[in-house]
Design a protein around this motif. Structure first.
Motif, short mmCIF file in Angstrom:
data_model
loop_
_atom_site.label_atom_id
_atom_site.label_comp_id
_atom_site.label_asym_id
_atom_site.label_seq_id
_atom_site.Cartn_x
_atom_site.Cartn_y
_atom_site.Cartn_z
N GLY A 60 0.82 -1.22 0.00
CA GLY A 60 0.00 0.00 0.00
C GLY A 60 0.84 1.26 0.00
N ARG A 61 1.94 1.25 0.76
CA ARG A 61 2.81 2.43 0.82
C ARG A 61 3.53 2.66 -0.51
N LYS A 62 3.91 1.58 -1.19
CA LYS A 62 4.57 1.73 -2.49
C LYS A 62 3.62 2.32 -3.53
N VAL A 63 2.35 1.96 -3.41
CA VAL A 63 1.36 2.55 -4.33
C VAL A 63 1.19 4.04 -4.04
N LEU A 64 1.10 4.40 -2.76
CA LEU A 64 0.95 5.81 -2.39
C LEU A 64 2.17 6.63 -2.77
N ASP A 65 3.35 6.07 -2.61
CA ASP A 65 4.59 6.79 -2.93
C ASP A 65 4.96 6.73 -4.40
N GLY A 66 4.17 6.01 -5.21
CA GLY A 66 4.43 5.94 -6.65
C GLY A 66 5.53 4.99 -7.03
N LEU A 67 6.02 4.19 -6.09
CA LEU A 67 7.11 3.28 -6.39
C LEU A 67 6.66 2.07 -7.19
N SER A 68 5.44 1.62 -6.95
CA SER A 68 4.95 0.43 -7.65
C SER A 68 4.67 0.70 -9.13
N ASP A 69 4.52 1.99 -9.51
CA ASP A 69 4.24 2.32 -10.91
C ASP A 69 5.50 2.40 -11.76
N GLN A 70 6.66 2.43 -11.11
CA GLN A 70 7.90 2.57 -11.84
C GLN A 70 8.36 1.22 -12.39
N ARG A 71 8.61 1.19 -13.71
CA ARG A 71 9.10 -0.02 -14.36
C ARG A 71 10.24 0.36 -15.31
N MET A 72 11.11 -0.57 -15.56
CA MET A 72 12.16 -0.35 -16.55
C MET A 72 11.53 -0.30 -17.94
N PHE A 73 12.04 0.60 -18.80
CA PHE A 73 11.48 0.76 -20.13
C PHE A 73 11.73 -0.48 -20.99
N SER A 74 10.73 -0.82 -21.79
CA SER A 74 10.90 -1.89 -22.75
C SER A 74 11.55 -1.33 -24.02
N GLY A 75 11.92 -2.24 -24.94
CA GLY A 75 12.54 -1.79 -26.19
C GLY A 75 11.60 -0.93 -27.01
N LYS A 76 10.31 -1.26 -27.03
CA LYS A 76 9.35 -0.47 -27.79
C LYS A 76 9.17 0.91 -27.18
N GLN A 77 9.15 0.99 -25.86
CA GLN A 77 9.03 2.29 -25.19
C GLN A 77 10.26 3.16 -25.45
N LEU A 78 11.44 2.55 -25.46
CA LEU A 78 12.66 3.31 -25.72
C LEU A 78 12.67 3.86 -27.15
N ASP A 79 12.20 3.06 -28.11
CA ASP A 79 12.11 3.54 -29.49
C ASP A 79 11.15 4.72 -29.60
N SER A 80 10.03 4.64 -28.90
CA SER A 80 9.06 5.73 -28.93
C SER A 80 9.63 7.00 -28.30
N LEU A 81 10.33 6.86 -27.18
CA LEU A 81 10.94 8.03 -26.52
C LEU A 81 12.01 8.67 -27.40
N ALA A 82 12.80 7.85 -28.07
CA ALA A 82 13.86 8.38 -28.95
C ALA A 82 13.26 9.11 -30.15
N ASN A 83 12.10 8.65 -30.62
CA ASN A 83 11.48 9.29 -31.79
C ASN A 83 10.93 10.67 -31.46
N VAL A 84 10.46 10.85 -30.23
CA VAL A 84 9.86 12.15 -29.85
C VAL A 84 10.82 13.02 -29.06
N ALA A 85 12.08 12.64 -29.00
CA ALA A 85 13.06 13.44 -28.24
C ALA A 85 13.18 14.83 -28.84
N GLY A 86 13.28 15.83 -27.98
CA GLY A 86 13.38 17.21 -28.42
C GLY A 86 14.80 17.60 -28.80
N PHE A 87 14.93 18.85 -29.22
CA PHE A 87 16.22 19.35 -29.68
C PHE A 87 17.25 19.33 -28.55
N ALA A 88 16.84 19.70 -27.33
CA ALA A 88 17.78 19.75 -26.20
C ALA A 88 18.30 18.36 -25.86
N ASP A 89 17.41 17.35 -25.84
CA ASP A 89 17.84 15.99 -25.53
C ASP A 89 18.80 15.46 -26.60
#
Length: 369
Positions: free
Chosen positions: A234-263
């Motif tokens: 219950g505490r991990k859910v309240l603190d947002g820890l349970s929602d954190q997951r390592m990115f998958s390959g598909k998520q990494l590809d999506s993040l790289a495609n929408v990366a801004g100029f600064a990144d």
């Protein structure tokens, strides 16, 4: 070809009517104008590419990129054209160098600005891979930070949970060992912990009661561990820890495609370093040489103008400027003379008026006497 020559003359900032009189100077200014034009073209491509990443994902990204690219290219074109045309060949070599120094510094700054977006496009594949690595490391660091914060926040509860787990493990081992000894007692196996009498006698009952007590304690410990697990979940859910997951390959590809100029710019800078923090010489030289190439390309019109000998066009242009300045000075002198004459006339008129008023005042005073 004639129209193209006229266009490049315009790009060079030369006085076309004067330049036409000296054919030996034509090719030089065609080269200068072509260099200025292509520098502006690269600037337009660079600015448009940079703006495309600013509005990446928007349906109007292409429109904004084209519009800004044209505006940026025209601005660089106008600046380069002014820089080259403002260098006069009438002075000595040192004077020309001194005159061109601020223009060269400005050209270097322009070269750095227009080269960066094009470097981002050239190293696009390597930048995408670096972005994936950076995002993955960033997510891992974020999760580690949340875990450390959680551990500090619930130190007492975690210590209690750890003690309960150790007690549970110890009880399970003791129960298994006590059951084995109980079986030896019932079957009459003689050891230093059994009587050797077969059957369910007094010693067997004592050993069985010990096993029951340990099992009861084990059941209590297991219930407490279950309660602690529910608390931590219950505490991990309240603190947002349970929602954190390592990115998958598909998520990494999506993040790289929408990366801004600064990144992407930061990722390009990270390519010049290895994982241990030392300089990656190969990538560093490759990226630097591209930047130096554009800086040289931007400074090239100024260098060509400085290195070229003083030709008949430069002499004619200087004579035209001197003549214009001379006639302008004569006209100004005439205007000043006319203004001074009018001023003197007005002053004399005012003095005469004051004299007449004084005379009139003197006559009135005599009549009164």
């Amino acid at each position: 070809m004639e129209n193209l020559t006229q266009f490049f003359w315009f790009c060079s900032g030369a006085h076309v009517d004067t330049l036409k009189k000296y054919p030996t100077e034509h090719n030089k200014y065609v080269g200068i104008g072509a260099t200025i034009f292509f520098t502006a073209l690269f600037a337009a491509l660079s600015g448009g590419y940079a703006m495309y990443f600013v509005f990446a994902g928007s349906p109007t990204a292409v429109i904004f990129a084209i519009f800004f690219g044209i505006i940026w290219g025209l601005a660089i074109f106008n600046m380069d054209r002014y820089i080259v045309s403002s260098i006069s060949k009438s002075g000595s070599t040192n004077q020309q160098i001194l005159q061109a120094t601020p223009r060269i510094l400005l050209a270097i700054m322009i070269g750095i600005v227009i080269s960066r977006p094009l470097e981002l496009k050239i190293f696009d594949k390597e930048i995408r891979q670096q972005l994936k690595t950076s995002y993955l490391n960033g997510q891992r660091s974020r999760i580690d930070t949340l875990n450390r914060t959680f551990d500090l926040k619930y130190t007492a509860e975690l210590q209690k949970n750890s003690d309960l787990k150790r007690e549970k493990d110890s009880l399970e081992k003791d129960i298994n060992r006590s059951r084995y000894i109980l079986n030896q007692e019932v079957f009459g196996d003689k050891t230093n912990q059994t009587s050797g009498i077969t059957g369910y006698g007094t010693y067997a009952k004592q050993k069985e009661s010990i096993v029951v007590q340990k099992e009861q304690r084990l059941e209590i410990v297991r219930k407490e561990l279950t309660a602690m697990d529910s608390f931590f979940t219950g505490r991990k859910v309240l603190d947002g820890l349970s929602d954190q997951r390592m990115f998958s390959g598909k998520q990494l590809d999506s993040l790289a495609n929408v990366a801004g100029f600064a990144d992407r710019n930061r990722a390009l800078g990270q390519l010049t370093f290895q994982e241990d923090g030392t300089r990656d010489l190969d990538n560093y030289l490759a990226i630097s040489f591209i930047g130096f190439l554009f800086i040289l390309f931007e400074c090239l019109p100024v260098f060509v103008k400085l290195m070229s000998n003083k030709g008949p066009y430069d002499i004619a242009l200087q004579n035209t400027d001197d003549t214009a300045i001379y006639h302008s000075g004569r006209t100004m002198d005439k205007d000043i003379s006319v203004i001074d004459g009018v001023h003197d006339t007005r002053v004399n008129t005012e003095i005469d008026q004051q004299k007449r008023q004084l005379t009139r005042s003197g006559n009135i005073d005599r009549d009164l006497d």
